[in-house]
Design a protein around this motif. Sequence first.
Motif, PDB file in Angstrom:
ATOM      1  N   ALA A 227       0.834  -1.204   0.000  1.00  0.00           N
ATOM      2  CA  ALA A 227       0.000   0.000   0.000  1.00  0.00           C
ATOM      3  C   ALA A 227       0.869   1.255   0.000  1.00  0.00           C
ATOM      4  CB  ALA A 227      -0.941  -0.010   1.204  1.00  0.00           C
ATOM      5  N   ASP A 228       1.989   1.204   0.724  1.00  0.00           N
ATOM      6  CA  ASP A 228       2.901   2.346   0.740  1.00  0.00           C
ATOM      7  C   ASP A 228       3.469   2.616  -0.647  1.00  0.00           C
ATOM      8  OD1 ASP A 228       2.469   2.684   3.429  1.00  0.00           O
ATOM      9  OD2 ASP A 228       4.367   1.760   4.058  1.00  0.00           O
ATOM     10  N   GLN A 229       3.765   1.567  -1.388  1.00  0.00           N
ATOM     11  CA  GLN A 229       4.292   1.734  -2.741  1.00  0.00           C
ATOM     12  C   GLN A 229       3.281   2.470  -3.620  1.00  0.00           C
ATOM     13  OE1 GLN A 229       7.292   0.909  -4.041  1.00  0.00           O
ATOM     14  NE2 GLN A 229       8.030   0.165  -2.072  1.00  0.00           N
ATOM     15  N   TYR A 230       2.013   2.066  -3.561  1.00  0.00           N
ATOM     16  CA  TYR A 230       0.968   2.729  -4.340  1.00  0.00           C
ATOM     17  C   TYR A 230       0.838   4.193  -3.915  1.00  0.00           C
ATOM     18  CZ  TYR A 230      -0.506  -2.069  -5.407  1.00  0.00           C
ATOM     19  OH  TYR A 230      -0.549  -3.381  -5.802  1.00  0.00           O
ATOM     20  N   ALA A 231       0.825   4.407  -2.605  1.00  0.00           N
ATOM     21  CA  ALA A 231       0.686   5.770  -2.085  1.00  0.00           C
ATOM     22  C   ALA A 231       1.867   6.638  -2.516  1.00  0.00           C
ATOM     23  CB  ALA A 231       0.571   5.740  -0.560  1.00  0.00           C
ATOM     24  N   ASP A 232       3.074   6.090  -2.452  1.00  0.00           N
ATOM     25  CA  ASP A 232       4.263   6.854  -2.855  1.00  0.00           C
ATOM     26  C   ASP A 232       4.178   7.259  -4.325  1.00  0.00           C
ATOM     27  OD1 ASP A 232       5.261   6.555  -0.295  1.00  0.00           O
ATOM     28  OD2 ASP A 232       6.763   5.041  -0.847  1.00  0.00           O
TER      29      ASP A 232
END
Length: 182
Positions: free
Chosen positions: A14-19
Amino acid sequence: MFAIFWGCAGSARADQYADVNTLLRSGRANEALVKADAYVASNPRDPQMRFLRGVILTEQGKQSDAINAFTALTQEFPELPEPYNNLAALYAAQSQFGRARDALETAIQRNPNYATAHENLGDVYVRLAAESYGRAQQLDKKNTTVAPKMTLLREVFLPKPPAAKAKSTDNNASDAGTATPR
């Protein structure tokens, strides 16, 4: 935007998508693409990041690459309606309204409740109607029924010419142009 409906993704994922989304929204599309490419290299079957990658390519004006990205998604994940919708937007931007219509009809087959695809299909039909009326006028200049239809389309649905937009903006009037497929 792409709906995440594959359950709960791990927080690192999820952090990858958000980044990537944050980079894109802050105007750093090149950095977003690098990060998306790196993620896709290690997770080539992830349709969400691949979709986001297509959005980035679109934002960068790389229509051909974006078309290839969304086409690959439709081939590998034909059940997803969003890539078809985005393909339609790219085709419509190139005045390929027949291809846009076909892509949107497929999106709607995949998800009959996809409101954006329905709206975009209506916009494409307006463009197709304008093309047909224009051709009818060319073929039969004496036909008096086509001109009022073209006038109505122009007034209600089609974007105003740049001079008309500038004038209506000066008068704080709203533009009644069509929505662009998204």
